[in-house]
Scaffold this motif. Structure first.
Motif, PDB file in Angstrom:
ATOM      1  N   LEU A  34       0.820  -1.208   0.000  1.00 32.63           N
ATOM      2  CA  LEU A  34       0.000   0.000   0.000  1.00 32.63           C
ATOM      3  C   LEU A  34       0.853   1.257   0.000  1.00 32.63           C
ATOM      4  N   LYS A  35       0.376   2.252  -0.734  1.00 32.19           N
ATOM      5  CA  LYS A  35       1.050   3.521  -0.862  1.00 32.19           C
ATOM      6  C   LYS A  35       0.175   4.629  -0.277  1.00 32.19           C
ATOM      7  N   LEU A  36       0.804   5.754   0.011  1.00 32.53           N
ATOM      8  CA  LEU A  36       0.048   6.877   0.552  1.00 32.53           C
ATOM      9  C   LEU A  36      -1.115   7.256  -0.362  1.00 32.53           C
ATOM     10  N   GLU A  37      -0.886   7.174  -1.667  1.00 32.15           N
ATOM     11  CA  GLU A  37      -1.912   7.573  -2.628  1.00 32.15           C
ATOM     12  C   GLU A  37      -3.065   6.571  -2.734  1.00 32.15           C
ATOM     13  N   ASP A  38      -2.979   5.457  -2.021  1.00 28.21           N
ATOM     14  CA  ASP A  38      -4.104   4.517  -1.975  1.00 28.21           C
ATOM     15  C   ASP A  38      -5.140   4.921  -0.933  1.00 28.21           C
ATOM     16  N   THR A  39      -4.827   5.930  -0.139  1.00 25.59           N
ATOM     17  CA  THR A  39      -5.766   6.403   0.867  1.00 25.59           C
ATOM     18  C   THR A  39      -7.047   6.897   0.211  1.00 25.59           C
ATOM     19  N   ALA A  40      -8.179   6.317   0.618  1.00 24.42           N
ATOM     20  CA  ALA A  40      -9.465   6.660   0.011  1.00 24.42           C
ATOM     21  C   ALA A  40     -10.566   5.876   0.711  1.00 24.42           C
ATOM     22  N   ALA A  41     -11.794   6.251   0.398  1.00 27.93           N
ATOM     23  CA  ALA A  41     -12.940   5.434   0.772  1.00 27.93           C
ATOM     24  C   ALA A  41     -13.171   4.428  -0.344  1.00 27.93           C
ATOM     25  N   TYR A  42     -13.187   3.159   0.007  1.00 29.91           N
ATOM     26  CA  TYR A  42     -13.327   2.088  -0.982  1.00 29.91           C
ATOM     27  C   TYR A  42     -14.744   1.537  -0.930  1.00 29.91           C
ATOM     28  N   SER A  43     -15.341   1.417  -2.106  1.00 32.02           N
ATOM     29  CA  SER A  43     -16.697   0.902  -2.211  1.00 32.02           C
ATOM     30  C   SER A  43     -16.752  -0.253  -3.193  1.00 32.02           C
ATOM     31  N   CYS A  44     -17.584  -1.216  -2.884  1.00 34.31           N
ATOM     32  CA  CYS A  44     -17.845  -2.256  -3.871  1.00 34.31           C
ATOM     33  C   CYS A  44     -19.145  -1.945  -4.586  1.00 34.31           C
ATOM     34  N   ALA A  45     -19.279  -2.490  -5.775  1.00 36.23           N
ATOM     35  CA  ALA A  45     -20.450  -2.222  -6.597  1.00 36.23           C
ATOM     36  C   ALA A  45     -20.764  -3.453  -7.427  1.00 36.23           C
ATOM     37  N   ALA A  46     -22.024  -3.564  -7.830  1.00 36.10           N
ATOM     38  CA  ALA A  46     -22.471  -4.731  -8.588  1.00 36.10           C
ATOM     39  C   ALA A  46     -23.184  -4.310  -9.858  1.00 36.10           C
ATOM     40  N   SER A  47     -22.945  -5.098 -10.899  1.00 35.27           N
ATOM     41  CA  SER A  47     -23.624  -4.865 -12.166  1.00 35.27           C
ATOM     42  C   SER A  47     -24.009  -6.205 -12.772  1.00 35.27           C
ATOM     43  N   SER A  48     -25.103  -6.235 -13.488  1.00 37.23           N
ATOM     44  CA  SER A  48     -25.561  -7.475 -14.101  1.00 37.23           C
ATOM     45  C   SER A  48     -24.858  -7.756 -15.428  1.00 37.23           C
ATOM     46  N   VAL A  49     -24.001  -6.840 -15.870  1.00 39.33           N
ATOM     47  CA  VAL A  49     -23.258  -7.045 -17.106  1.00 39.33           C
ATOM     48  C   VAL A  49     -21.789  -6.743 -16.869  1.00 39.33           C
ATOM     49  N   TRP A  50     -20.936  -7.262 -17.763  1.00 43.16           N
ATOM     50  CA  TRP A  50     -19.494  -6.998 -17.706  1.00 43.16           C
ATOM     51  C   TRP A  50     -19.281  -5.628 -18.339  1.00 43.16           C
ATOM     52  N   VAL A  51     -19.435  -4.624 -17.504  1.00 45.10           N
ATOM     53  CA  VAL A  51     -19.469  -3.271 -18.021  1.00 45.10           C
ATOM     54  C   VAL A  51     -18.067  -2.681 -18.065  1.00 45.10           C
ATOM     55  N   THR A  52     -18.016  -1.467 -18.511  1.00 46.09           N
ATOM     56  CA  THR A  52     -16.764  -0.739 -18.514  1.00 46.09           C
ATOM     57  C   THR A  52     -16.388  -0.401 -17.080  1.00 46.09           C
ATOM     58  N   SER A  53     -15.340   0.339 -16.929  1.00 45.04           N
ATOM     59  CA  SER A  53     -14.900   0.746 -15.607  1.00 45.04           C
ATOM     60  C   SER A  53     -15.630   1.986 -15.110  1.00 45.04           C
ATOM     61  N   ASP A  54     -16.590   2.450 -15.861  1.00 47.01           N
ATOM     62  CA  ASP A  54     -17.362   3.630 -15.496  1.00 47.01           C
ATOM     63  C   ASP A  54     -18.291   3.314 -14.333  1.00 47.01           C
ATOM     64  N   PRO A  55     -18.176   4.060 -13.247  1.00 52.95           N
ATOM     65  CA  PRO A  55     -19.073   3.815 -12.103  1.00 52.95           C
ATOM     66  C   PRO A  55     -20.556   3.870 -12.478  1.00 52.95           C
ATOM     67  N   ALA A  56     -20.882   4.634 -13.506  1.00 52.88           N
ATOM     68  CA  ALA A  56     -22.282   4.759 -13.908  1.00 52.88           C
ATOM     69  C   ALA A  56     -22.866   3.443 -14.393  1.00 52.88           C
ATOM     70  N   GLY A  57     -22.014   2.485 -14.704  1.00 48.71           N
ATOM     71  CA  GLY A  57     -22.481   1.195 -15.164  1.00 48.71           C
ATOM     72  C   GLY A  57     -22.854   0.238 -14.050  1.00 48.71           C
ATOM     73  N   TYR A  58     -22.683   0.668 -12.809  1.00 51.00           N
ATOM     74  CA  TYR A  58     -22.963  -0.171 -11.650  1.00 51.00           C
ATOM     75  C   TYR A  58     -24.144   0.410 -10.877  1.00 51.00           C
ATOM     76  N   PRO A  59     -25.292  -0.251 -10.875  1.00 47.73           N
ATOM     77  CA  PRO A  59     -26.461   0.299 -10.194  1.00 47.73           C
ATOM     78  C   PRO A  59     -26.491   0.062  -8.676  1.00 47.73           C
ATOM     79  N   TYR A  60     -25.694  -0.875  -8.199  1.00 48.41           N
ATOM     80  CA  TYR A  60     -25.752  -1.215  -6.771  1.00 48.41           C
ATOM     81  C   TYR A  60     -24.412  -0.927  -6.106  1.00 48.41           C
ATOM     82  N   TRP A  61     -24.492  -0.261  -4.942  1.00 50.26           N
ATOM     83  CA  TRP A  61     -23.287   0.183  -4.239  1.00 50.26           C
ATOM     84  C   TRP A  61     -23.385  -0.087  -2.749  1.00 50.26           C
TER      85      TRP A  61
END
Length: 123
Positions: free
Chosen positions: A86-113
């Motif tokens: 781990l690096k200093l720049e990894d500091t953040a709030a981490y969230s998991c998300a779910a999508s029914s399709v193999w979507v892009t890396s765009d958070p907008a593609g994940y409806p559940y958080w």
């Protein structure tokens, strides 16, 4: 509908490791692509990693490739993010998300958080 709950965040020194967990409700966990995202203060949410429904495919952001590993246990309805080096720049709030399709890396593609778990890396 999927409900997600993360755990495992905390304070760790640079170079250390943490494992995040995200447990989902429901009986169809294996049908969801699961992703991990993070958001540091004052920055936009960014993609970290994702894994396909049965774990056969994974994809990582360049910034974490070789240090983080995403995995899942469908018998436990849980997805993990093992974070090493781990690096200093990894500091953040981490969230998991779910999508029914193999979507892009765009958070907008994940409806559940999930609600997120804080990871703080100190020097």
């Amino acid at each position: 509908q999927v409900q997600l709950v993360e755990s495992g965040g905390g304070l760790v020194q640079a170079g250390g490791s943490l494992r995040l967990s995200c447990t989902a409700s429901g009986r169809t966990f294996s049908t969801y692509t699961m992703g991990w995202f993070r958001q540091a203060p004052g920055k936009e949410r960014e993609f970290v990693a994702k894994i396909s429904g049965f774990g056969s495919s994974t994809y990582y952001a360049e910034s974490v490739k070789g240090r983080f590993t995403i995995s899942r246990d469908n018998t436990k309805n849980t997805v993990y993010l093992q974070m090493n080096g781990l690096k200093l720049e990894d500091t953040a709030a981490y969230s998991c998300a779910a999508s029914s399709v193999w979507v892009t890396s765009d958070p907008a593609g994940y409806p559940y958080w999930g609600q997120g778990t804080q990871v703080t890396v100190s020097s």
